[in-house]
Design a protein around this motif. Structure first.
Motif, mmCIF file in Angstrom:
data_model
loop_
_atom_site.group_PDB
_atom_site.id
_atom_site.type_symbol
_atom_site.label_atom_id
_atom_site.label_comp_id
_atom_site.label_asym_id
_atom_site.label_seq_id
_atom_site.Cartn_x
_atom_site.Cartn_y
_atom_site.Cartn_z
ATOM 1 N N GLY A 99 0.747 -1.291 0.265
ATOM 2 C CA GLY A 99 0.049 0.247 -0.356
ATOM 3 C C GLY A 99 0.869 1.190 0.132
ATOM 4 O O GLY A 99 1.850 1.246 -0.060
ATOM 5 N N ARG A 100 -0.159 2.615 0.195
ATOM 6 C CA ARG A 100 1.284 3.772 -0.321
ATOM 7 C C ARG A 100 1.755 4.140 1.140
ATOM 8 O O ARG A 100 2.655 4.500 1.184
ATOM 9 N N VAL A 101 1.186 4.006 2.273
ATOM 10 C CA VAL A 101 2.175 3.804 4.070
ATOM 11 C C VAL A 101 3.211 3.055 3.629
ATOM 12 O O VAL A 101 4.560 2.890 4.393
ATOM 13 N N ASP A 141 -4.351 -12.729 3.885
ATOM 14 C CA ASP A 141 -4.831 -12.138 4.751
ATOM 15 C C ASP A 141 -4.536 -12.122 6.281
ATOM 16 O O ASP A 141 -4.530 -12.900 6.274
ATOM 17 N N VAL A 142 -4.117 -10.980 6.321
ATOM 18 C CA VAL A 142 -4.372 -10.912 7.952
ATOM 19 C C VAL A 142 -4.867 -12.042 8.733
ATOM 20 O O VAL A 142 -4.448 -11.511 10.155
ATOM 21 N N LEU A 150 0.192 -2.350 8.848
ATOM 22 C CA LEU A 150 -0.184 -1.156 8.005
ATOM 23 C C LEU A 150 -1.550 -1.782 7.712
ATOM 24 O O LEU A 150 -2.936 -1.370 7.233
ATOM 25 N N GLY A 208 -5.302 -3.132 5.877
ATOM 26 C CA GLY A 208 -6.634 -3.038 7.066
ATOM 27 C C GLY A 208 -7.496 -2.319 5.822
ATOM 28 O O GLY A 208 -6.672 -1.750 4.814
ATOM 29 N N ASN A 238 -11.774 -7.159 8.825
ATOM 30 C CA ASN A 238 -10.172 -6.616 7.887
ATOM 31 C C ASN A 238 -9.550 -5.901 9.428
ATOM 32 O O ASN A 238 -7.990 -6.153 9.691
ATOM 33 N N SER A 266 -2.508 3.945 13.396
ATOM 34 C CA SER A 266 -4.190 4.555 13.793
ATOM 35 C C SER A 266 -4.296 5.364 12.931
ATOM 36 O O SER A 266 -3.579 5.826 11.916
ATOM 37 N N TYR A 306 -14.855 3.944 9.870
ATOM 38 C CA TYR A 306 -13.356 3.155 10.135
ATOM 39 C C TYR A 306 -12.611 3.676 10.983
ATOM 40 O O TYR A 306 -11.660 3.275 11.658
ATOM 41 N N LYS A 356 -9.900 1.964 14.390
ATOM 42 C CA LYS A 356 -8.567 1.983 14.916
ATOM 43 C C LYS A 356 -9.390 2.277 15.932
ATOM 44 O O LYS A 356 -7.101 2.382 16.515
ATOM 45 N N ILE A 359 -1.813 8.484 12.307
ATOM 46 C CA ILE A 359 -1.686 9.269 10.761
ATOM 47 C C ILE A 359 -2.625 10.305 9.944
ATOM 48 O O ILE A 359 -3.384 9.969 10.367
ATOM 49 N N GLY A 360 -1.377 11.514 9.376
ATOM 50 C CA GLY A 360 -2.937 12.025 9.135
ATOM 51 C C GLY A 360 -2.961 11.775 7.926
ATOM 52 O O GLY A 360 -3.536 11.113 6.415
ATOM 53 N N LEU A 417 -1.245 11.061 4.168
ATOM 54 C CA LEU A 417 0.070 10.863 2.968
ATOM 55 C C LEU A 417 -0.124 11.472 1.620
ATOM 56 O O LEU A 417 -1.095 10.542 1.186
#
Ligand SMILES: NC(=O)C1=CN([C@@H]2O[C@H](COP(=O)(O)OP(=O)(O)OC[C@H]3O[C@@H](n4cnc5c(N)ncnc54)[C@H](O)[C@@H]3O)[C@@H](O)[C@H]2O)C=CC1
Ligand SMILES: O=C1O[C@H](COP(=O)(O)O)[C@@H](O)[C@H](O)[C@H]1O
Length: 256
Positions: free
Chosen positions: A12-14, A48-49, A68, A70, A84, A108, A145, A149, A172-173, A175
């Motif tokens: 993912g992005r993060v 899958d987690v 990360l 989710g 998830n 979070s 959501y 978190k 996280i704000g 990204l």
């Protein structure tokens, strides 16, 4: 020899920001939800987690976990975040504890405290407003959501108190890669640059702490999240500030 770290949500992005910035610093095990297009340059698992057997395999020999994986959508339905985000975190943390993992770093979100904005927006997004959240406030999620978190943070609290594992929850704000969000005051207030994201996660993997909740944003003039705890507990030294970008050379980023 680098410390062994499991990174979930690696595709993912993060995850991309972390691997781009500190990919060479750790001995990574990566968890992808589906087969990545390019063969990763590290041990990896696909699945899958919520798969307890797979998480036991993924956690074997690992010292720290950066979690990360989710559903990151602000409008994600309850069924999805329950499975998830909440159940997935519980399954992973059980496996991590069984494997003797010493540290959990959890993604979070600003949405854990979204309803603090309701009666204060848009003023709190502006530089002349002094209001700041510092992580000691009770959560006020603004959607399911955000509820998920908060549940992840609380699972971390439980596993810390019950098992002694160190836990750092990073709220996280927003990204983005090339530049801060444009025409979006809220996004500029809570922007997290890629290099600050990687550095913050490195500090969360290196610093000594017990249980922390910190805000994960750059040092934005517009911020309404305090960075004091991230600086004090982790040694976070952000380099970026959304105010330093003019809004020219706009690059469109993928939405979720
Ligand atoms: N990007 C941002 O600005 C922010 C992100 N976050 C959190 O950071 C984490 C990562 O977010 P992004 O990288 O933006 O999202 P993303 O959607 O780009 O990455 C999440 C990854 O997790 C995987 N995933 C989802 N459900 C899974 C499951 N059940 N099992 C295994 N893998 C699963 C997805 O396939 C995806 O690769 C999320 O937990 C999100 O809530 C929090 C605040 C802001
Ligand atoms: O938690 C998250 O927050 C960011 C920023 O929130 P937004 O409501 O301003 O979009 C979001 O981009 C990200 O996807 C989400 O996981």
């Amino acid at each position: 020899m680098n410390d062994p770290v499991l990174l979930t949500g690696a595709g993912g992005r993060v995850g991309g920001a972390i691997l781009d910035g500190i990919g060479d610093e750790y001995d990574w095990t990566l968890l992808y939800h589906s087969q990545p297009a390019e063969e990763p340059d590290a041990e990896y698992f696909v699945g899958d987690v919520t798969d307890a057997e797979l998480m036991a395999e993924a956690c074997a020999g690992v010292e720290s976990v950066v979690h990360l994986a989710g559903d990151p959508r602000r409008d994600a339905p309850w069924e999805s975040v329950l499975q998830n985000n909440i159940h997935g975190t519980k399954v992973l943390y059980d496996a991590a504890i069984d494997a003797g993992v010493e540290r959990l770093v959890y993604a979070s979100s600003n949405h854990a405290v979204g309803h603090f904005e309701t009666e204060r927006k848009p003023d709190l997004y502006r530089t002349d407003d002094d209001f700041k959240l510092d992580g000691t406030e009770l959560p006020r999620p603004g959607n399911f959501y955000g509820v998920s978190k908060v549940a992840g943070e609380t699972l971390g609290r439980y596993y810390h108190d019950e098992h002694g594992v160190a836990v750092c929850n990073i709220r996280i704000g927003n990204l983005t890669k090339a530049h801060p969000p444009i025409d979006y005051e809220r996004g500029q207030a809570m922007w997290l640059s890629h290099r600050d994201c990687a550095h913050l996660h490195q500090r969360a993997l290196e610093a000594e702490y017990e249980y922390e909740i910190v805000y994960g944003i750059s040092d934005n003039d517009r911020k309404y999240y305090s960075l004091e705890r991230a600086k004090e507990a982790l040694g976070y030294e952000p380099k970026d500030n959304s105010a330093h970008f003019s809004g020219e050379d706009r690059v469109e980023e993928p939405e979720n």
